[in-house]
Design a protein around this motif. Structure first.
Motif, PDB file in Angstrom:
ATOM      1  N   GLN A 239      -1.986  96.666  69.164  1.00 47.74           N
ATOM      2  CA  GLN A 239      -2.026  97.459  67.940  1.00 47.74           C
ATOM      3  C   GLN A 239      -0.744  98.251  67.702  1.00 47.74           C
ATOM      4  O   GLN A 239      -0.209  98.255  66.587  1.00 47.74           O
ATOM      5  CB  GLN A 239      -3.220  98.412  67.989  1.00 47.74           C
ATOM      6  CG  GLN A 239      -4.551  97.747  67.714  1.00 47.74           C
ATOM      7  CD  GLN A 239      -4.721  97.376  66.258  1.00 47.74           C
ATOM      8  OE1 GLN A 239      -5.008  98.230  65.422  1.00 47.74           O
ATOM      9  NE2 GLN A 239      -4.557  96.100  65.942  1.00 47.74           N
ATOM     10  N   VAL A 240      -0.237  98.917  68.732  1.00 49.04           N
ATOM     11  CA  VAL A 240       0.972  99.714  68.527  1.00 49.04           C
ATOM     12  C   VAL A 240       2.180  98.817  68.313  1.00 49.04           C
ATOM     13  O   VAL A 240       3.086  99.151  67.534  1.00 49.04           O
ATOM     14  CB  VAL A 240       1.213 100.698  69.691  1.00 49.04           C
ATOM     15  CG1 VAL A 240       0.036 101.670  69.829  1.00 49.04           C
ATOM     16  CG2 VAL A 240       1.477  99.982  71.010  1.00 49.04           C
ATOM     17  N   PHE A 241       2.207  97.667  68.975  1.00 50.13           N
ATOM     18  CA  PHE A 241       3.316  96.735  68.777  1.00 50.13           C
ATOM     19  C   PHE A 241       3.288  96.193  67.345  1.00 50.13           C
ATOM     20  O   PHE A 241       4.330  96.122  66.687  1.00 50.13           O
ATOM     21  CB  PHE A 241       3.211  95.586  69.773  1.00 50.13           C
ATOM     22  CG  PHE A 241       4.485  94.787  69.923  1.00 50.13           C
ATOM     23  CD1 PHE A 241       5.353  95.039  70.962  1.00 50.13           C
ATOM     24  CD2 PHE A 241       4.804  93.788  69.016  1.00 50.13           C
ATOM     25  CE1 PHE A 241       6.530  94.308  71.103  1.00 50.13           C
ATOM     26  CE2 PHE A 241       5.971  93.059  69.140  1.00 50.13           C
ATOM     27  CZ  PHE A 241       6.845  93.318  70.194  1.00 50.13           C
ATOM     28  N   GLU A 242       2.111  95.836  66.876  1.00 49.19           N
ATOM     29  CA  GLU A 242       1.974  95.313  65.520  1.00 49.19           C
ATOM     30  C   GLU A 242       2.431  96.338  64.482  1.00 49.19           C
ATOM     31  O   GLU A 242       3.186  96.006  63.552  1.00 49.19           O
ATOM     32  CB  GLU A 242       0.525  94.921  65.269  1.00 49.19           C
ATOM     33  CG  GLU A 242       0.255  94.312  63.901  1.00 49.19           C
ATOM     34  CD  GLU A 242      -1.215  94.022  63.672  1.00 49.19           C
ATOM     35  OE1 GLU A 242      -1.672  94.199  62.532  1.00 49.19           O
ATOM     36  OE2 GLU A 242      -1.900  93.616  64.635  1.00 49.19           O
ATOM     37  N   ALA A 243       1.969  97.580  64.627  1.00 50.61           N
ATOM     38  CA  ALA A 243       2.351  98.623  63.673  1.00 50.61           C
ATOM     39  C   ALA A 243       3.857  98.878  63.716  1.00 50.61           C
ATOM     40  O   ALA A 243       4.502  99.061  62.672  1.00 50.61           O
ATOM     41  CB  ALA A 243       1.581  99.907  63.975  1.00 50.61           C
ATOM     42  N   ALA A 244       4.424  98.896  64.930  1.00 48.95           N
ATOM     43  CA  ALA A 244       5.850  99.178  65.065  1.00 48.95           C
ATOM     44  C   ALA A 244       6.703  98.056  64.471  1.00 48.95           C
ATOM     45  O   ALA A 244       7.718  98.319  63.817  1.00 48.95           O
ATOM     46  CB  ALA A 244       6.198  99.370  66.548  1.00 48.95           C
ATOM     47  N   VAL A 245       6.285  96.806  64.662  1.00 44.66           N
ATOM     48  CA  VAL A 245       7.013  95.688  64.060  1.00 44.66           C
ATOM     49  C   VAL A 245       6.939  95.790  62.532  1.00 44.66           C
ATOM     50  O   VAL A 245       7.940  95.537  61.844  1.00 44.66           O
ATOM     51  CB  VAL A 245       6.442  94.343  64.538  1.00 44.66           C
ATOM     52  CG1 VAL A 245       7.024  93.187  63.720  1.00 44.66           C
ATOM     53  CG2 VAL A 245       6.772  94.121  66.003  1.00 44.66           C
ATOM     54  N   MET A 246       5.774  96.151  62.004  1.00 42.48           N
ATOM     55  CA  MET A 246       5.656  96.300  60.565  1.00 42.48           C
ATOM     56  C   MET A 246       6.625  97.355  60.042  1.00 42.48           C
ATOM     57  O   MET A 246       7.244  97.181  58.989  1.00 42.48           O
ATOM     58  CB  MET A 246       4.217  96.684  60.190  1.00 42.48           C
ATOM     59  CG  MET A 246       3.204  95.572  60.352  1.00 42.48           C
ATOM     60  SD  MET A 246       3.509  94.141  59.276  1.00 42.48           S
ATOM     61  CE  MET A 246       3.397  94.907  57.650  1.00 42.48           C
ATOM     62  N   LEU A 247       6.767  98.442  60.778  1.00 43.78           N
ATOM     63  CA  LEU A 247       7.682  99.497  60.347  1.00 43.78           C
ATOM     64  C   LEU A 247       9.124  98.989  60.314  1.00 43.78           C
ATOM     65  O   LEU A 247       9.865  99.241  59.358  1.00 43.78           O
ATOM     66  CB  LEU A 247       7.583 100.704  61.283  1.00 43.78           C
ATOM     67  CG  LEU A 247       6.314 101.544  61.188  1.00 43.78           C
ATOM     68  CD1 LEU A 247       6.291 102.599  62.296  1.00 43.78           C
ATOM     69  CD2 LEU A 247       6.203 102.208  59.826  1.00 43.78           C
ATOM     70  N   GLY A 248       9.524  98.276  61.366  1.00 48.26           N
ATOM     71  CA  GLY A 248      10.889  97.778  61.405  1.00 48.26           C
ATOM     72  C   GLY A 248      11.151  96.633  60.451  1.00 48.26           C
ATOM     73  O   GLY A 248      12.215  96.547  59.832  1.00 48.26           O
ATOM     74  N   ALA A 249      10.182  95.747  60.298  1.00 46.98           N
ATOM     75  CA  ALA A 249      10.364  94.548  59.473  1.00 46.98           C
ATOM     76  C   ALA A 249      10.368  94.848  57.989  1.00 46.98           C
ATOM     77  O   ALA A 249      10.784  94.003  57.190  1.00 46.98           O
ATOM     78  CB  ALA A 249       9.279  93.531  59.798  1.00 46.98           C
ATOM     79  N   THR A 250       9.901  96.018  57.588  1.00 50.54           N
ATOM     80  CA  THR A 250       9.840  96.340  56.160  1.00 50.54           C
ATOM     81  C   THR A 250      10.878  97.376  55.727  1.00 50.54           C
ATOM     82  O   THR A 250      10.863  97.839  54.596  1.00 50.54           O
ATOM     83  CB  THR A 250       8.438  96.862  55.788  1.00 50.54           C
ATOM     84  OG1 THR A 250       8.081  97.961  56.632  1.00 50.54           O
ATOM     85  CG2 THR A 250       7.393  95.759  55.960  1.00 50.54           C
ATOM     86  N   VAL A 251      11.796  97.727  56.647  1.00 54.09           N
ATOM     87  CA  VAL A 251      12.865  98.661  56.292  1.00 54.09           C
ATOM     88  C   VAL A 251      13.752  98.033  55.225  1.00 54.09           C
ATOM     89  O   VAL A 251      14.129  96.852  55.315  1.00 54.09           O
ATOM     90  CB  VAL A 251      13.709  99.030  57.536  1.00 54.09           C
ATOM     91  CG1 VAL A 251      14.997  99.752  57.139  1.00 54.09           C
ATOM     92  CG2 VAL A 251      12.899  99.887  58.488  1.00 54.09           C
ATOM     93  N   MET A 252      14.097  98.814  54.218  1.00 56.83           N
ATOM     94  CA  MET A 252      14.981  98.341  53.162  1.00 56.83           C
ATOM     95  C   MET A 252      16.415  98.775  53.467  1.00 56.83           C
ATOM     96  O   MET A 252      16.708  99.967  53.501  1.00 56.83           O
ATOM     97  CB  MET A 252      14.541  98.902  51.803  1.00 56.83           C
ATOM     98  CG  MET A 252      13.157  98.457  51.370  1.00 56.83           C
ATOM     99  SD  MET A 252      13.069  96.674  51.039  1.00 56.83           S
ATOM    100  CE  MET A 252      14.127  96.563  49.586  1.00 56.83           C
ATOM    101  N   PHE A 253      17.303  97.814  53.719  1.00 53.43           N
ATOM    102  CA  PHE A 253      18.695  98.131  54.007  1.00 53.43           C
ATOM    103  C   PHE A 253      19.492  98.128  52.698  1.00 53.43           C
ATOM    104  O   PHE A 253      19.260  97.322  51.806  1.00 53.43           O
ATOM    105  CB  PHE A 253      19.290  97.099  54.965  1.00 53.43           C
ATOM    106  CG  PHE A 253      18.708  97.164  56.350  1.00 53.43           C
ATOM    107  CD1 PHE A 253      19.146  98.111  57.260  1.00 53.43           C
ATOM    108  CD2 PHE A 253      17.698  96.290  56.729  1.00 53.43           C
ATOM    109  CE1 PHE A 253      18.602  98.177  58.528  1.00 53.43           C
ATOM    110  CE2 PHE A 253      17.164  96.338  58.004  1.00 53.43           C
ATOM    111  CZ  PHE A 253      17.616  97.283  58.910  1.00 53.43           C
ATOM    112  N   ALA A 254      20.418  99.041  52.612  1.00 56.20           N
ATOM    113  CA  ALA A 254      21.247  99.140  51.406  1.00 56.20           C
ATOM    114  C   ALA A 254      22.196  97.961  51.309  1.00 56.20           C
ATOM    115  O   ALA A 254      22.651  97.446  52.312  1.00 56.20           O
ATOM    116  CB  ALA A 254      22.032 100.444  51.433  1.00 56.20           C
TER     117      ALA A 254
END
Length: 254
Positions: A239-254
């Motif tokens: 669960q924590v790995f899944e949530a953390a990947v979601m946070l990183g994978a959806t970051v919007m880079f300029a």
């Protein structure tokens, strides 16, 4: 390697981790559950694909955002019957509420959910929904596919790295020698990582880094407080790995 037997092991993993309908497994043997651990990431990707399709469909109706994200995350929970969420809640209650390793393990076996469990479920679930809600339809769909598969691989790696903390005679896949083998872990990692090739490399790297830190934190805490892993701890790692990947994978880079 027997393709028919490997297919049976995949179906066994699908039955073990989800509520999805599967063909009957003739000649089932108890060691199949442990041997099937290498296919846990593929099962995660099936769940991720279901969530991604719901996300894409709901995004066409509601334009993405929190409603579509809630529906997508909810679809994943329904597909698994809350299998991993239950482990997260039990782990949070046990590690947060017990004073000794034995007391913590006893709390983790209690079917009731306490304050720590409710908070963990709420916070981790909210992070998954919030991360997805801010993503574009395509980015969100790819993030779901990658996160679900890699998170199951992380659980298999945790099996291989951590000793079993409870009574192994009462355990299922999480204590079997086959599930904890380095070979199973290596195969699981390979199967779990391929969707990251579809992501922007920065999102993929960031998601894996966040996931590794989050999973390692749970593993270290469990090792210190109860002496190792249980099935509930593996659910928490997922669960924590899944949530953390979601946070990183959806970051919007300029």
């Amino acid at each position: 390697m027997n393709p028919i037997q490997e297919w049976r092991l995949f179906l066994c993993a699908l039955q073990f981790l989800t509520r999805l309908p599967t063909p009957r497994l003739d000649g089932f043997q108890s060691d199949w559950i442990g041997r099937s651990a290498r296919y846990f990431p593929l099962v995660g990707q099936v769940v991720g694909l279901i969530s991604a399709l719901v996300w894409l469909g709901a995004s066409r109706v509601w334009g993405g955002g929190p409603v579509a994200a809630l529906l997508a995350v909810g679809a994943g929970v329904l597909a698994t019957g809350g299998f991993h969420e239950d482990g997260l809640a039990d782990t949070a209650d046990g590690l947060g509420g017990g004073q000794t390793p034995a007391a913590r393990l006893l709390i983790m076996k209690d079917s009731r959910v306490g304050t720590y469990g409710v908070l963990a479920l709420g916070l981790v679930g909210a992070l998954r929904v919030a991360a997805l809600a801010g993503a574009s339809p395509v980015r969100g769909a790819l993030a779901l596919l990658a996160a679900h598969g890699a998170a199951r691989a992380a659980a298999v790696v945790a099996m291989a790295l951590m000793p079993y903390a409870g009574d192994a005679s009462t355990a299922k896949a999480e204590a079997s020698p086959q599930s904890a083998s380095p070979a199973n872990a290596a195969i699981a990692v390979g199967l779990g990582l391929w969707p990251f090739a579809l992501l922007d490399w920065r999102n993929g790297a960031l998601g894996l880094a966040f996931g590794a830190v989050a999973a390692l934190a749970v593993m270290i805490l469990a090792r210190r407080l109860i002496g190792g892993r249980t099935g509930d701890v593996l659910g928490a790692v997922e669960q924590v790995f899944e949530a953390a990947v979601m946070l990183g994978a959806t970051v919007m880079f300029a």
